[in-house]
Write a protein that holds these residues in place. Sequence first.
Motif, PDB file in Angstrom:
ATOM      1  N   VAL A 167       0.823  -1.209   0.000  1.00 36.53           N
ATOM      2  CA  VAL A 167       0.000   0.000   0.000  1.00 36.53           C
ATOM      3  C   VAL A 167       0.862   1.266   0.000  1.00 36.53           C
ATOM      4  O   VAL A 167       0.681   2.145  -0.841  1.00 36.53           O
ATOM      5  CB  VAL A 167      -0.983   0.004   1.196  1.00 36.53           C
ATOM      6  CG1 VAL A 167      -1.744   1.308   1.276  1.00 36.53           C
ATOM      7  CG2 VAL A 167      -1.939  -1.172   1.083  1.00 36.53           C
ATOM      8  N   VAL A 168       1.808   1.353   0.928  1.00 37.94           N
ATOM      9  CA  VAL A 168       2.592   2.580   1.038  1.00 37.94           C
ATOM     10  C   VAL A 168       3.551   2.742  -0.136  1.00 37.94           C
ATOM     11  O   VAL A 168       3.517   3.741  -0.848  1.00 37.94           O
ATOM     12  CB  VAL A 168       3.363   2.642   2.379  1.00 37.94           C
ATOM     13  CG1 VAL A 168       4.316   3.821   2.417  1.00 37.94           C
ATOM     14  CG2 VAL A 168       2.380   2.723   3.534  1.00 37.94           C
ATOM     15  N   PHE A 169       4.427   1.742  -0.348  1.00 37.44           N
ATOM     16  CA  PHE A 169       5.447   1.916  -1.373  1.00 37.44           C
ATOM     17  C   PHE A 169       4.931   1.680  -2.789  1.00 37.44           C
ATOM     18  O   PHE A 169       5.097   2.521  -3.659  1.00 37.44           O
ATOM     19  CB  PHE A 169       6.665   1.025  -1.097  1.00 37.44           C
ATOM     20  CG  PHE A 169       7.605   1.656  -0.121  1.00 37.44           C
ATOM     21  CD1 PHE A 169       8.511   2.617  -0.516  1.00 37.44           C
ATOM     22  CD2 PHE A 169       7.558   1.313   1.208  1.00 37.44           C
ATOM     23  CE1 PHE A 169       9.358   3.226   0.382  1.00 37.44           C
ATOM     24  CE2 PHE A 169       8.397   1.905   2.135  1.00 37.44           C
ATOM     25  CZ  PHE A 169       9.302   2.868   1.716  1.00 37.44           C
ATOM     26  N   GLU A 170       4.324   0.533  -3.038  1.00 36.60           N
ATOM     27  CA  GLU A 170       3.961   0.205  -4.409  1.00 36.60           C
ATOM     28  C   GLU A 170       2.758   0.979  -4.925  1.00 36.60           C
ATOM     29  O   GLU A 170       2.637   1.180  -6.130  1.00 36.60           O
ATOM     30  CB  GLU A 170       3.756  -1.293  -4.552  1.00 36.60           C
ATOM     31  CG  GLU A 170       5.054  -2.063  -4.359  1.00 36.60           C
ATOM     32  CD  GLU A 170       4.899  -3.553  -4.578  1.00 36.60           C
ATOM     33  OE1 GLU A 170       3.928  -3.967  -5.222  1.00 36.60           O
ATOM     34  OE2 GLU A 170       5.768  -4.282  -4.086  1.00 36.60           O
ATOM     35  N   LEU A 171       1.869   1.399  -4.062  1.00 37.74           N
ATOM     36  CA  LEU A 171       0.707   2.163  -4.529  1.00 37.74           C
ATOM     37  C   LEU A 171       0.884   3.663  -4.298  1.00 37.74           C
ATOM     38  O   LEU A 171       0.891   4.439  -5.250  1.00 37.74           O
ATOM     39  CB  LEU A 171      -0.568   1.655  -3.847  1.00 37.74           C
ATOM     40  CG  LEU A 171      -0.947   0.203  -4.148  1.00 37.74           C
ATOM     41  CD1 LEU A 171      -2.185  -0.197  -3.372  1.00 37.74           C
ATOM     42  CD2 LEU A 171      -1.157  -0.004  -5.634  1.00 37.74           C
ATOM     43  N   PHE A 222       6.338   8.159  -9.605  1.00 40.59           N
ATOM     44  CA  PHE A 222       6.379   7.451 -10.896  1.00 40.59           C
ATOM     45  C   PHE A 222       7.275   6.213 -10.856  1.00 40.59           C
ATOM     46  O   PHE A 222       8.015   5.936 -11.787  1.00 40.59           O
ATOM     47  CB  PHE A 222       6.811   8.397 -12.027  1.00 40.59           C
ATOM     48  CG  PHE A 222       5.929   9.601 -12.141  1.00 40.59           C
ATOM     49  CD1 PHE A 222       4.664   9.496 -12.685  1.00 40.59           C
ATOM     50  CD2 PHE A 222       6.360  10.837 -11.682  1.00 40.59           C
ATOM     51  CE1 PHE A 222       3.830  10.607 -12.773  1.00 40.59           C
ATOM     52  CE2 PHE A 222       5.541  11.945 -11.767  1.00 40.59           C
ATOM     53  CZ  PHE A 222       4.279  11.840 -12.317  1.00 40.59           C
ATOM     54  N   GLY A 223       7.230   5.479  -9.743  1.00 32.89           N
ATOM     55  CA  GLY A 223       7.963   4.225  -9.618  1.00 32.89           C
ATOM     56  C   GLY A 223       9.337   4.337  -8.990  1.00 32.89           C
ATOM     57  O   GLY A 223       9.957   3.324  -8.674  1.00 32.89           O
ATOM     58  N   VAL A 224       9.829   5.529  -8.812  1.00 31.62           N
ATOM     59  CA  VAL A 224      11.169   5.711  -8.254  1.00 31.62           C
ATOM     60  C   VAL A 224      11.220   5.265  -6.789  1.00 31.62           C
ATOM     61  O   VAL A 224      12.235   4.726  -6.340  1.00 31.62           O
ATOM     62  CB  VAL A 224      11.628   7.186  -8.400  1.00 31.62           C
ATOM     63  CG1 VAL A 224      12.951   7.430  -7.708  1.00 31.62           C
ATOM     64  CG2 VAL A 224      11.707   7.566  -9.863  1.00 31.62           C
ATOM     65  N   GLY A 225      10.135   5.435  -6.051  1.00 35.08           N
ATOM     66  CA  GLY A 225      10.107   5.047  -4.632  1.00 35.08           C
ATOM     67  C   GLY A 225      10.407   3.582  -4.413  1.00 35.08           C
ATOM     68  O   GLY A 225      11.194   3.221  -3.534  1.00 35.08           O
TER      69      GLY A 225
END
Length: 111
Positions: free
Chosen positions: A57-61, A68-71
């Motif tokens: 939930v936190v990172f992937e969403l 834009f996916g960098v996280g």
Amino acid sequence: MLFLVTLIIGYIIWWLFALRRGQTPAKQLLGIRVFRTDGRQSDWGWTFIREFLIKLVVFELAVDTVTFGVGSIVDVLWPFWYKDRQALHDKIMKTVVVDDREFRLGVGSGN
């Protein structure tokens, strides 16, 4: 179709049993498990929160939507330059991934 449904249900059951030991099915296959940084084994609830709420939930969403996916890329690469080899989601949950063989031999369990 029945085979696929059976496979999915079996995977979910495996996943739920593996979470009790601080593992996901992938961690179980790789011979690693999650421990809290205070030395306690990650139980079902702690591992569920780590895997679903923080990683998914936190990172992937949430973070990936904003960055834009960098996280997620930073989260995955973080252990390579952090001295304790913790990903960002491990830092948040105060967990560390250890070799399961050490745990089974009593080396990683504080014995």
